[in-house]
Structures are given as C-alpha cells and as structure tokens.
Design an enzyme around this catalytic site. Sequence first.
Site, mmCIF file in Angstrom:
data_model
loop_
_atom_site.group_PDB
_atom_site.id
_atom_site.type_symbol
_atom_site.label_atom_id
_atom_site.label_comp_id
_atom_site.label_asym_id
_atom_site.label_seq_id
_atom_site.Cartn_x
_atom_site.Cartn_y
_atom_site.Cartn_z
ATOM 1 N N TYR A 1 -96.250 -16.301 26.698
ATOM 2 C CA TYR A 1 -95.845 -15.782 28.059
ATOM 3 C C TYR A 1 -96.713 -15.929 29.155
ATOM 4 O O TYR A 1 -97.756 -16.091 29.420
ATOM 5 C CB TYR A 1 -96.068 -14.260 27.723
ATOM 6 C CG TYR A 1 -95.513 -13.618 28.819
ATOM 7 C CD1 TYR A 1 -94.144 -12.898 28.944
ATOM 8 C CD2 TYR A 1 -96.350 -13.016 29.764
ATOM 9 C CE1 TYR A 1 -93.747 -12.163 30.107
ATOM 10 C CE2 TYR A 1 -95.687 -12.336 31.007
ATOM 11 C CZ TYR A 1 -94.500 -11.869 30.999
ATOM 12 O OH TYR A 1 -94.173 -10.978 32.247
ATOM 13 N N TYR B 1 -88.090 -16.472 35.361
ATOM 14 C CA TYR B 1 -88.801 -15.399 34.993
ATOM 15 C C TYR B 1 -88.169 -14.076 34.315
ATOM 16 O O TYR B 1 -87.725 -13.271 35.107
ATOM 17 C CB TYR B 1 -89.598 -14.929 36.261
ATOM 18 C CG TYR B 1 -90.734 -13.970 36.012
ATOM 19 C CD1 TYR B 1 -91.392 -14.110 34.766
ATOM 20 C CD2 TYR B 1 -90.704 -12.737 36.660
ATOM 21 C CE1 TYR B 1 -92.503 -13.051 34.771
ATOM 22 C CE2 TYR B 1 -91.482 -11.729 36.672
ATOM 23 C CZ TYR B 1 -92.558 -11.785 35.369
ATOM 24 O OH TYR B 1 -93.555 -10.893 35.364
#
Lengths: 383, 136
Positions: free
Chosen positions: A287, A337
């Site tokens: 992440y 994103y």
Amino acid sequence: MAQMTLYDFKDKVCFVGVGDTNYGALYRTKDPRRNQYTLGVEAFKAALDDAGLNKDEIDGLILVRIPSYQLFADMVGLRYLRAANTFRGEGRMSALAVQYAAMLICSGLCSTVAVVYGNDGRSVGATYGGEGEGSSPYDVLYGMTSPGAAVAHMWRRYMHEYGAREEHLAAVATSNRRHAGLNPKAVFRDPLTLETYLTSRYIAAPLRLYDYCLINDGAVALILTGAERARDLRKPPVYLTATATCTDLTFFYTVDDFFRDGVRRCAEAVFGASGLTHKDIQVCQIYDNFTPTVIFGLEGASFCKYGEGFQFVQNGRISLGGELPVNTSGGHTSESYMQGFGLHAENIRQLRGEAGDRQVPNCQVAMYICPAPICAAHIMTRR
Amino acid sequence: MAYEKPLPQPTAIDAPYWEYLRQHELRLPRCQECGHIFFPPNKVYCPSCLSDRLEWVKLSGRGKVWSWVVFHQRYFSSFANDIPYVVAFIELEEGPRLMSTLVDCDQGEIRCDMPVEVVYDDITPEFTIPKFRPIR
C-alpha cells in the site's frame, strides 16, 4: 468447539471475480454522470462477468467509500441479501473488507460476497488535506494537514535514523512508473527518469509530487466465495491463503515505528498460518499512498532488516525481473489510487496469469501488505 | 491586521489547556494514578490506566524536534503567504509529542533531535499557541 486459529482459515475462501475500470481513460475524460456509485456498478458488472456469475448469486454486499449500501443495492437491484454494509473510504479498509467478506463466507452467513469500491476523487476535486478535510484541530493551527505530510515526517525521521537520502525514494517512484508503462489501464505511463523525479516540486518536503498517490476516478469489485464453489466457476480460483490485521491506532498518523511493528505482526501471522516463507513470495503489492510506505512495508514484513529498506529497493530489485517485484501494475503513484483495491486486483491477475506484459512468470504466491494505522497482510495463492 | 489562520476550538475537556497557554504556561494532563502525561488533552480518562484522576501539570517547555516537514503545497488560503512553511513534530521532555512550528530559526539549520524550547505566540487577545525555538 476448539478455539479456531488463522490456520483453520487457510484456503477456505477464494477470489473468483475481479472487475475494474480503465483508469487512464477516465482520467482523460469528464462525465457529469460519473460518481462513486456509477463507477462501482461498472466494476461490479465486470466482476460478475469475470466470475461467470449472475448477480442474484451474490448474497453479501460490502461497499467501501461508496457511502450508502442502500442506494447501491437499489442501483444493482439486489434485494434479499444476507449481509450488507459500508466501510469508510480509507486505504486501510481494503484488506479489512476482504477479511469481512471471508468471515461472512467462513461462518456460513453468506455464500458469495461482492466487495465494491468506488472513487470519484478527481471529478469532485478531493484534496485529502486543508480546509474542511477533517484535520486535527490541534494541527491546523500550524497549517499541518494531510496524510502525505504525516508520512513526510516519518520519512524525514527515517532518513535521520538510517542515513537515507531523498533520492533513495526515486527508486520506488520510478519502478512504479516503469510497471505502469506495461499496464494499458494505468493513468500515468510515460517513463519517469531520476532527473525528472529530482526536479519535481515538493508537496510537503521531503516528499515530492511523484511520491504522492494520484487523485483519480475509478472502481474495483472483488467477488469472493468458498473454495468448493470457486472450483466450478469461470476462472481459476485465487485462494486467500492467510490474512491478518494489526492496528496501530494513535492520535497522529505519524508514528515512531513507521508502522513496521504492526506489519511485522501481520507478516509473522500470515507466514505462520500459510507455512510459506519470504522466498515463496513471487510478487508483492504494498500500500503506497506515499512512496516511503513501500520501504516501511518491506522492513516490517522482514524482507530486509529495519533500516535497510532504502538500499533494498535500489537497482531494480523491486521491479519486474528483480528479486521481489513490487506494485507491478504501477501502484498508487502511477496506475491508480483505488486505496488498495487496485493492488488486490493486480495480485489476482498475476496469480491467474492475466497480467499481460507485466506478468510475473508462473506466479503462484502473492502477498499484500498495508503499512497504515490498520496494518494488514494477505498471502494469496493459486493451485 | 486580523488573524486569519485557524483558531483553537476549545472544548469542555481541553479548555484549561488553552487557558493555561493564554497565561504563558504549557500544561498537559497527568494521571495521578500512574503518572502518564499525554497529548492531546482531549481525554477525561488516562489512556494508559483509564483512571479519571487527572491533574494539569506544568511542563518544562523543553523538547526536541522529532521530525519536520516543509509545506510547499497550498492547502489553506490563510497560510499561502507563509509557503514554504515549517511544521515540526516536537517531542517534549516529558514524553508527549505534538505538532507545532519553529521560530527564530532558518530552515537550513533544522535537524532531527535539535533541542528546542516553547515560545508563546499570542495570536489574538483570547488565544495563545505554543511554538518552539532552538535552545542555543
């Protein structure tokens, strides 16, 4: 009943459908009808098609970022679900939503669960900081805002503790971009040179523009079901072999261990439960809301020692063809994103052999790592 | 000129923090059971032992720069003229950390672990906020 352990969870649940949107195309166009819901429906439809499932075979619906499960359920005409809920639009939630789906399936509460994420951040002008963005009332007095600045604090401290320099981060940003160049759906595909990286503007120094995730529109849907059911569906099942969470919930997003201790606990749990080791991991998605988290995640998961991550990522080691390809679709800084969901989709595609030009050869074991206030890790496999 | 940046928003719980600052004292809650001192002062129970026996203890005002960043992006119109501006994460001698900024100091001389001390900025007649300067 004996106490269950993570080992009992092993390989009980599979990813059987994945759907997403064309992030690059969405970035270059505007559509006033586009919102989190419509994007989510597009991804949901694609995931159903991918799995070869009829929508009425879905009996659990978990939404992330899309505010109302009720509105969404109405939009896709799902009435008699056995579970429905919404998770907050935070990156740390992607692994948690998958875990929730897996729990619903393992417990027998649901048979087949869709996890749907939608993000219209670009269309609505999301900024993730500043006025009206929920910054701490103690911090805004000094103009402190945004998770990016919180990570910038941690990267500055990391550089101080271990002697890293700003240019060491370029390896993460340029590797992500190289991978995005091989991903037709990525938002930014042009090569990113070290020089361009180093001359790019600061957002919150020491972090620069290319250290930051994108703000773009898109959606991802994942469909999960039990392993037995999964074997009868259209695509080869991807097993959720092990998964774990460890929170690090404190007042500040800036923490003094850079989320590594939380990630370490998750990694120990998933390696222990799966019986796999670091050497088995063929591809890893980390992440990366901001590039330093890739380094923090690698150290936390013990791919290298604390303080060695900034060296570990150099010289192509985390790029395709390297020892441990990381964020092979381009990550949050170049592909899209989608707050961890795009990274989940990428692991599924790598394990199925559907990753096209960026395919890791014969990929059988993949890992997901989230260094954040709720740390998480999965090991995902194929047979 | 009117002060245009965000102002403190005192609550029933943290009002004493702001009132002490107005008197140029940096105080935080300390647990009378376990001695824990914490920031932010937004709690009525000690987060360490959950006791409700808290007192406002006067701090030394000394600490060090745990880390710092420089904002180049305009997030607040009221800070636009300050860009590039420093936000420092200060570790107080007594342990708690808080976000603040540095004064009387060039950006080029800021270092992690640099010793600093509090200065009181009376931003309005009602409010004073803590900032920090290097101890030379």
